[in-house]
Structure formats: structure tokens, C-alpha cells
Design a protein around this motif. Structure first.
Motif, short mmCIF file in Angstrom:
data_model
loop_
_atom_site.label_atom_id
_atom_site.label_comp_id
_atom_site.label_asym_id
_atom_site.label_seq_id
_atom_site.Cartn_x
_atom_site.Cartn_y
_atom_site.Cartn_z
N GLY A 48 7.05 -15.81 -7.54
CA GLY A 48 7.47 -16.29 -6.23
C GLY A 48 7.28 -15.24 -5.15
O GLY A 48 6.55 -14.27 -5.32
N PHE A 49 7.98 -15.44 -4.03
CA PHE A 49 7.79 -14.56 -2.88
C PHE A 49 8.62 -13.29 -2.99
O PHE A 49 9.79 -13.33 -3.35
CB PHE A 49 8.14 -15.31 -1.59
N TRP A 50 7.99 -12.18 -2.65
CA TRP A 50 8.63 -10.88 -2.55
C TRP A 50 8.50 -10.41 -1.11
O TRP A 50 7.60 -10.83 -0.39
CB TRP A 50 7.98 -9.88 -3.48
N SER A 51 9.42 -9.51 -0.70
CA SER A 51 9.39 -9.04 0.68
C SER A 51 9.56 -7.53 0.73
O SER A 51 10.16 -6.92 -0.14
CB SER A 51 10.52 -9.69 1.49
N PHE A 52 9.00 -6.95 1.80
CA PHE A 52 9.31 -5.56 2.11
C PHE A 52 10.68 -5.54 2.77
O PHE A 52 10.88 -6.13 3.83
CB PHE A 52 8.26 -4.97 3.04
N ASP A 53 11.62 -4.88 2.12
CA ASP A 53 13.01 -4.90 2.56
C ASP A 53 13.31 -3.68 3.43
O ASP A 53 14.35 -3.06 3.32
CB ASP A 53 13.93 -4.92 1.33
N GLY A 54 12.36 -3.33 4.28
CA GLY A 54 12.57 -2.22 5.19
C GLY A 54 12.37 -0.87 4.53
O GLY A 54 11.89 -0.74 3.41
N GLY A 55 12.76 0.15 5.24
CA GLY A 55 12.61 1.53 4.78
C GLY A 55 12.62 2.44 5.98
O GLY A 55 12.85 2.02 7.12
N ASP A 74 9.54 -1.35 10.65
CA ASP A 74 9.53 -2.79 10.87
C ASP A 74 8.14 -3.29 10.47
O ASP A 74 7.17 -3.14 11.20
CB ASP A 74 9.81 -3.10 12.34
N PHE A 75 8.06 -3.87 9.27
CA PHE A 75 6.75 -4.24 8.73
C PHE A 75 6.05 -5.31 9.56
O PHE A 75 4.83 -5.40 9.53
CB PHE A 75 6.90 -4.71 7.27
N THR A 76 6.81 -6.10 10.30
CA THR A 76 6.18 -7.15 11.11
C THR A 76 5.31 -6.56 12.21
O THR A 76 4.46 -7.27 12.77
CB THR A 76 7.24 -8.06 11.73
N GLU A 77 5.49 -5.29 12.55
CA GLU A 77 4.67 -4.67 13.59
C GLU A 77 3.29 -4.28 13.07
O GLU A 77 2.39 -4.03 13.86
CB GLU A 77 5.38 -3.43 14.14
N TYR A 78 3.13 -4.23 11.75
CA TYR A 78 1.90 -3.65 11.20
C TYR A 78 1.09 -4.61 10.33
O TYR A 78 -0.13 -4.51 10.27
CB TYR A 78 2.25 -2.40 10.36
N ILE A 79 1.76 -5.52 9.64
CA ILE A 79 1.03 -6.42 8.74
C ILE A 79 1.43 -7.86 9.03
O ILE A 79 2.58 -8.14 9.40
CB ILE A 79 1.27 -6.08 7.26
N GLU A 80 0.50 -8.78 8.84
CA GLU A 80 0.74 -10.19 9.18
C GLU A 80 1.64 -10.85 8.16
O GLU A 80 2.54 -11.60 8.51
CB GLU A 80 -0.59 -10.94 9.27
N GLU A 81 1.41 -10.58 6.87
CA GLU A 81 2.16 -11.24 5.81
C GLU A 81 3.12 -10.24 5.18
O GLU A 81 2.76 -9.51 4.25
CB GLU A 81 1.22 -11.84 4.77
N THR A 82 4.35 -10.17 5.70
CA THR A 82 5.33 -9.25 5.14
C THR A 82 5.94 -9.77 3.85
O THR A 82 6.60 -9.02 3.14
CB THR A 82 6.46 -8.99 6.15
N TYR A 83 5.72 -11.05 3.54
CA TYR A 83 6.20 -11.64 2.30
C TYR A 83 4.99 -11.99 1.44
O TYR A 83 4.10 -12.71 1.87
CB TYR A 83 7.07 -12.86 2.57
N ILE A 84 4.96 -11.44 0.24
CA ILE A 84 3.79 -11.49 -0.62
C ILE A 84 4.15 -12.25 -1.89
O ILE A 84 5.23 -12.06 -2.46
CB ILE A 84 3.31 -10.07 -0.96
#
Length: 671
Positions: free
Chosen positions: A404-411, A424-434
Motif C-alpha cells: 500500500g501507500f507509504w509516506s515521507f513523514d518529514g525530517g 517539506d517534501f511537497t516542495e521538492y517532489i510531486e509524489e510524496t506518497y509512494i
């Protein structure tokens, strides 16, 4: 082609305090990894319902637990029933660590031992946890607050109310009949640093802190940490404290000469603490005082505890993330471990990037599961230098990880002076949920879960303010413990549970609507794993009755996904259809067939956050919709028959607040 979204909204069973909403977590259990059933608490008992903390009495909690895959861990907690805002007694808690019982003789009077040999085994056996009530524990009633059972292939969480009403003949309440109660936290009598001040201009500096601390009853823990915060609160350093060994206190003794005291009146000293080069200039002050063993918070002295950095140069600016890339948009852990590599171009003005994984880190986890996340390995410098270079880090996802879907949970990325920059991963990649495309032949949706399709919008004015109101075009609601099965055998991935809606008002002709739906269906099928065998007939208008006003797609039509419990679908329609009965049809792969009817009425928006978006420029509203249930994934069409209503009442607004687009804030996965 319209922008398409995959939307998931879930309500967790536990309280995630830092968020302003509650969710049920969509926990997916793959039958390829377990049998879909949680462990069973067969019986529960206490060794006594009365303790005396003046005598530091012990309590033993017994459970009989069974599971086909075997039990791996059982834990729990005790907590006072009372709550007092002034003394903050709710901080008191005792942990329960269960182990397999070795001797069950005599337990038959309080625990069901039917068909057990001895204490049983990991598949059906007795476990026990013994805990001591420290002197000063809260008086009155305590409760077994929770018991968490982890099997090799499943888990079960049970709270106090269920233990009280369901299990055994005894109570989950324990009365503490002692007379001595500890409600005061520790106090600092005196303190001293080994240096009067430091200067971090040329190199790191070290400090050792010594303190004389008292506590009236339960005492100070043997080891604890104190946090000193910089001027401007831009960074902090931690001093790890412990009671000094007897004979080492010299003129700071608290009892006999050479005695360093004890937990109630003792001398504590820190390990050597490093203050990094270019740390903040000025006075660093103690931020908080430790609690005693029972959790009573200590108070800071009137005169602050501090040290001073007399340097001339300071680094107060965190690293700059100039770029960030990941090397995968999906992964499959069915055959082995998978590594996702993150590459970042980083810049820092003075101290340079700190590559230690406890300072600079990235977290990755299954969507809406706050436990079980994975942290990236240490960053490595691959080119340039620590002030301006290219760095990489790898996230190793083990074989057999959750599909299922995994997400980058910040850092964050930190520099050597202790300044951090959040990612903030949304600033750099389109699909933050893989998507983890690992597949299985059956998936259980363990808790209440729902999906939303693309948002619909209206614009209105409140005074001079333009307001954008949103509501979902389709909502798909799964009951807890719904089993999704691929009919006819074979495997599929839970990420195939997508939803989409095609509202006829957006298209000039029915043909253009069907072409759009078929184009997106083809794209979905192209992403299927070979083992899934994704094949779907093209959508057509054969036997379609009346005029479709919303065609919704649930799951992946043609994959043959069925649901063990009725799944509720709400299709949004224009407000002019309020009060009308619509015909519902489903596509069987070759033509449209009858599904039933539905009455158009107003639905509250399914937004558990009730909070509103950060910019506060749009809000969720109640909306007109048509609701029905289904037992399979397919296309569904809400059709109007006869003459249309000419009245246009508009979308009713209820002032719910919040946002229809939880996807935008918390999921963000788009194709």
C-alpha cells in the motif's frame, strides 16, 4: 485531462495529541502474511484488588491469550482513576511488561485454564506481569488502563472499559489503601558548572554540571536529562545527569563526609557535555526541571540556572536545502529488501552539515500508521564539502513490509552548531506518497476507512471576502474488518483501491465523459504488476438508462475485487436534484446493469479535522448527494429519469469549517 487525486480519510482509534483531529487508522493486513484475525484475550485476572503503597505492595496481572501465529509481545499500563488539575496526578503511570507464566498452579480459581497443559504455550497460554506500587503512589482507585497484545501476524488493543465489562469475573480496578501520597516534585538546592563561562569561537567547548537536588517521598530517578536553551531559543543542549558515587562529593556532601546522598537528597553530576563551535552567544538557561519517580514535575528556582557563551561569532541559521530528489516512485518488497535513495544539495554558512542520523534525519512510514516507520541511514557527503555539497541517504525497507501507500513523514537537516531546517517534501517532489506494490490475494481493512474523489467547488462572498467552498465528488466508506478479495484467484495491491468521479456537467457529451474514464482506466491498468492480471473492458453506454449525472469509479474495475461487507458510496450531484430519486447502475464489463435507486439528500462533509486549511481561504460544506451500497469494485452511475427540475437552490452551507481536501494536507499523492 483533469487533475486526478487519490484521497484517503481515516479516523484513528488512539489520540494523536499534536494533531487537532482524530482518525481511525486504515490498517491493512495482508492474508499472504497473516490469517486476517487478531489475537484473542481469552481471560483476564488480578492477583489482588487492593494494594498498600506505604508497604510498596506488588500486583500481578494475568492474561490468557491465544493466536494461530503465536504471541510475540504483551504490554500494558496502570493509571490512577482520579484526575486533579492542581497536582497533575494523571502523570503517574506504571508499565506492565508481560512474560509467559511458568507456574499456573492455584490460578484456576481466578483464570480459565480449560484445556491447558501447565501454563500453555505461545499459541494459547498464560502470561503475567508484576509491578510494584512505589511509596507515595496516588491514593484511591487505579485501573488497568490498557493491554496491548502483539502476535506474529496481528495485534489487539484493549482498554479499561472493555476489561471491566467483558473479561472474567473480577475487576480491572485496584484500590491503593496507603496513607502517604507524593504530590511534590524535586527541588534544586544548589548548582555549579566546572567553568565560569565558555567561548566557542575557535572550537567546541565542554561543560560539567553539578547539582544538589531534593525530593520529599518518591525521589529523583537515578538518571535524567536537563535541557538548556540558547538566547532566542534557536537551539539547545542536553545535560545527562546521574547520582554521584559515594566518596566523590568532597565539600558538597549532603550527609556524612564523603557521602553523595540518595534519591531524596543527593548530589547529581552530568557527563561531559559538548557545546558546539559557533553556538549562540549569551546566556543559556535551564528550560525545565526533571520529575520525580512518580511523575510529579519539579519546579525551576527563582534565580535561573545558566551558563554564558562569551564568543564573538555565532551560527544561528539552519542549512539551506537547494534540491532534493528520490530515486523511486514505487517499490516492491515481496522479493527482498528495497532501498530508496534520497539525494540532496545542501548549503550551510558556518558550521557545516551534521551528517549524524540523530541530527539530520528522514522518516518513512505506511500511511496513517504512527508506529513502524523507518529512518534513513546516515547522510553521506558524495561531492563538495560540508558547507556546500551533495549528500545522499538511504531508507532500507525490509522484505515483507506492508503493501500500500507509504509516506515521507518529514525530517530535518541540522548543522554542527545545532540549527535545524525542517524538510517539506511537497516542495521538492510531486509524489510524496509512494506505493509498495507488493501484492496478495486478500486484504483486510482493519478499521473504518474511506476514500474521496476529486473535489467540487463553488464560489460565494461573505461581505467583501471571496470564499471557495469544496465537497467531494465521490465518497467510498469501508466498514472495519472489510475483506477485499480478488475473485477468481490471483493477487492485487491495496493501492488499487483508487476512486474517481466523472460529473456530466464537466463534459460536452456523454462520449467525451466515457473517453476520459477509459483513458484513465487504461493508465491505471498499465501500472499493474504482471501477477495481478489487470484486464478491463472499455466502458460504454450499452443499456445505460436515463441521463447519467455522476459516474463514479470504485477500486479498479475489471480486477474483480469484492467486499465482504457492504461498502457505502455517496455520489455528489447538483442541488437542483434534491429530493429526487435517481437510478443506480453498475458496469458489469460489457454493459450497464441495475444496482438500485437512491434519494438525493444533503450530506455532512466527511472531514474529521473540522479545522480549516492553513490559508483559511476555503471551507468544506454540506452537499447534495446520492447514497447506496455495493459488494464489488466497478463503475457506478447515478442517472436522472424524466424532466429536470429548473429550481437552482445552490449548495447549502452549514458552517462546518475544515477542508474537503485532507489529501492536500495529509496525503498529497497524485498520479
Amino acid at each position: 485531462m483533469p487533475h486526478r487525486k487519490f484521497r484517503v480519510v481515516a479516523v484513528l482509534f488512539f489520540c494523536f495529541v499534536s494533531l487537532l483531529f482524530l482518525f481511525f487508522s486504515p490498517k491493512f493486513e495482508s492474508k499472504a502474511q497473516n490469517d486476517g484475525s487478531p489475537p484473542v484475550l481469552e481471560d483476564f485476572a488480578l492477583s489482588t484488588n487492593e494494594v498498600n503503597s506505604d508497604d510498596e505492595d506488588e500486583l500481578t496481572v494475568y492474561v490468557r491469550v491465544s493466536d494461530n501465529s503465536g504471541i510475540s509481545n504483551i504490554s500494558g499500563s496502570l493509571r490512577p482513576m482520579a484526575y486533579d488539575e492542581e497536582t497533575n496526578w494523571e502523570t503517574q503511570s506504571l508499565s506492565l511488561a508481560f512474560a509467559q507464566a511458568l507456574d499456573c498452579s492455584g490460578l484456576g480459581d481466578v483464570l480459565d485454564l480449560t484445556n491447558l497443559t501447565g501454563c500453555g504455550d505461545e499459541f494459547d497460554g498464560v502470561y503475567s506481569a508484576t509491578v510494584e506500587f512505589p511509596l507515595g503512589s496516588t491514593l484511591g482507585d487505579w485501573k488497568v488502563e490498557s493491554i496491548s497484545i502483539m502476535a506474529n501476524e496481528g495485534w489487539l488493543d484493549i482498554g479499561y472499559s472493555e476489561l471491566e465489562t467483558t473479561y472474567g469475573t473480577g475487576s480491572a480496578t485496584i484500590e491503593n489503601v496507603g496513607l502517604i501520597e507524593d504530590t511534590n516534585g524535586p527541588e534544586i538546592v544548589s548548582w555549579d558548572f566546572d567553568k565560569d563561562s565558555i567561548d566557542t569561537d575557535d572550537e567546541d567547548q565542554t561543560l560539567i554540571l553539578t547539582m544538589h537536588i531534593t525530593d520529599d517521598i518518591s525521589g529523583v530517578p537515578e538518571n535524567f536529562s536537563l535541557d538548556f536553551i540558547s538566547p532566542g531559543e534557536s537551539s539547545s543542549v542536553i545535560f545527562s545527569m546521574e547520582l554521584k558515587d559515594a566518596g566523590t562529593c568532597n565539600d558538597m556532601y549532603v550527609g556524612e563526609v564523603g557521602n553523595c546522598g540518595d534519591k531524596n537528597d543527593g548530589i547529581y553530576e552530568s557527563t561531559v557535555t559538548t557545546i558546539p563551535r559557533w553556538s549562540a552567544i549569551g546566556v543559556w538557561t535551564l528550560n525545565y526541571m526533571t520529575s520525580d519517580i512518580l511523575g510529579n514535575s519539579g519546579t525551576l528556582p527563582v534565580d535561573p540556572v545558566f551558563f554564558t557563551n562569551n564568543a564573538d561569532t555565532e551560527d544561528l541559521i539552519g542549512p539551506v536545502i537547494k534540491s532534493l530528489e528520490i530515486d523511486k516512485t514505487s517499490f516492491d518488497t515481496s522479493q527482498g529488501d528495497v532501498t530508496i535513495t534520497i539525494t540532496m544539495e545542501l548549503e550551510d554558512d558556518l558550521s557545516g552539515i551534521n551528517i549524524d542520523r540523530y541530527s539530520s534525519n528522514i522518516h518513512f512510514r505506511p500511511v496513517f500508521e504512527w508506529n513502524g516507520g523507518i529512518q534513513a541511514e546516515d547522510f553521506e557527503l558524495v561531492s563538495g564539502d560540508i558547507n556546500n555539497g551533495i549528500f545522499t541517504a538511504g531508507i532500507i525497507i525490509p522484505q515483507g513490509s506492508k503493501p500500500g501507500f507509504w509516506s515521507f513523514d518529514g525530517g530535518q537537516i541540522a548543522d554542527l552548531a545545532g540549527n535545524g531546517t525542517s524538510i517539506d517534501f511537497t516542495e521538492y517532489i510531486e509524489e510524496t506518497y509512494i506505493a509498495n506494490t507488493a501484492v496478495s490475494n486478500e486484504v483486510t481493512i482493519a478499521n473504518l476507512w474511506w476514500l474521496e474523489g476529486e473535489g467540487l467547488e463553488s464560489i460565494s462572498y461573505e461581505g467583501q471576502t471571496r470564499v471557495h467552498s469544496f465537497w467531494p465528488s465521490i465518497v467510498v466508506i469501508f466498514q472495519e474488518d472489510t475483506v477485499v478479495t480478488k475473485q477468481g484467484g490471483g493477487n492485487f495491491g491495496i493501492h488499487r483501491m483508487v476512486s474517481e468521479s466523472y460529473v456530466s456537467e464537466k463534459y460536452t457529451t456523454l462520449e467525451s465523459l466515457l473517453n476520459e474514464a477509459n483513458s484513465e482506466l487504461t493508465a491505471d491498468i498499465a501500472k499493474c504488476d504482471v501477477s495481478e492480471g489487470c484486464v478491463a473492458s472499455q466502458l460504454n453506454d450499452r443499456n445505460l438508462v436515463g441521463r447519467p449525472i455522476n459516474i463514479g469509479k470504485v477500486g479498479l474495475p475489471g480486477l474483480g475485487l469484492s467486499f465482504s461487507k457492504p461498502v457505502t458510496i455517496i455520489l455528489a450531484v447538483d442541488a437542483k436534484y434534491l429530493g429526487q430519486t435517481l437510478t443506480i447502475q453498475t458496469f458489469d464489463g460489457t454493459q450497464w446493469v441495475e444496482q438500485g435507486t437512491c434519494l438525493v439528500k444533503t450530506y455532512d462533509h466527511m472531514d474529521p479535522s473540522q479545522g480549516g486549511n492553513d490559508e483559511d481561504w476555503y471551507k468544506a460544506v454540506s452537499y447534495p448527494g446520492c447514497s447506496f451500497t455495493t459488494d464489488h469494485a466497478s463503475f457506478f452511475s447515478a442517472n436522472v429519469l424524466g424532466e429536470e427540475t429548473v429550481q437552482l437552490p445552490g449548495v447549502p452551507e452549514t458552517g462546518l469549517g475544515g477542508t474537503a481536501s485532507l489529501l492536500e494536507r495529509y496525503i498529497g499523492w497524485s498520479r
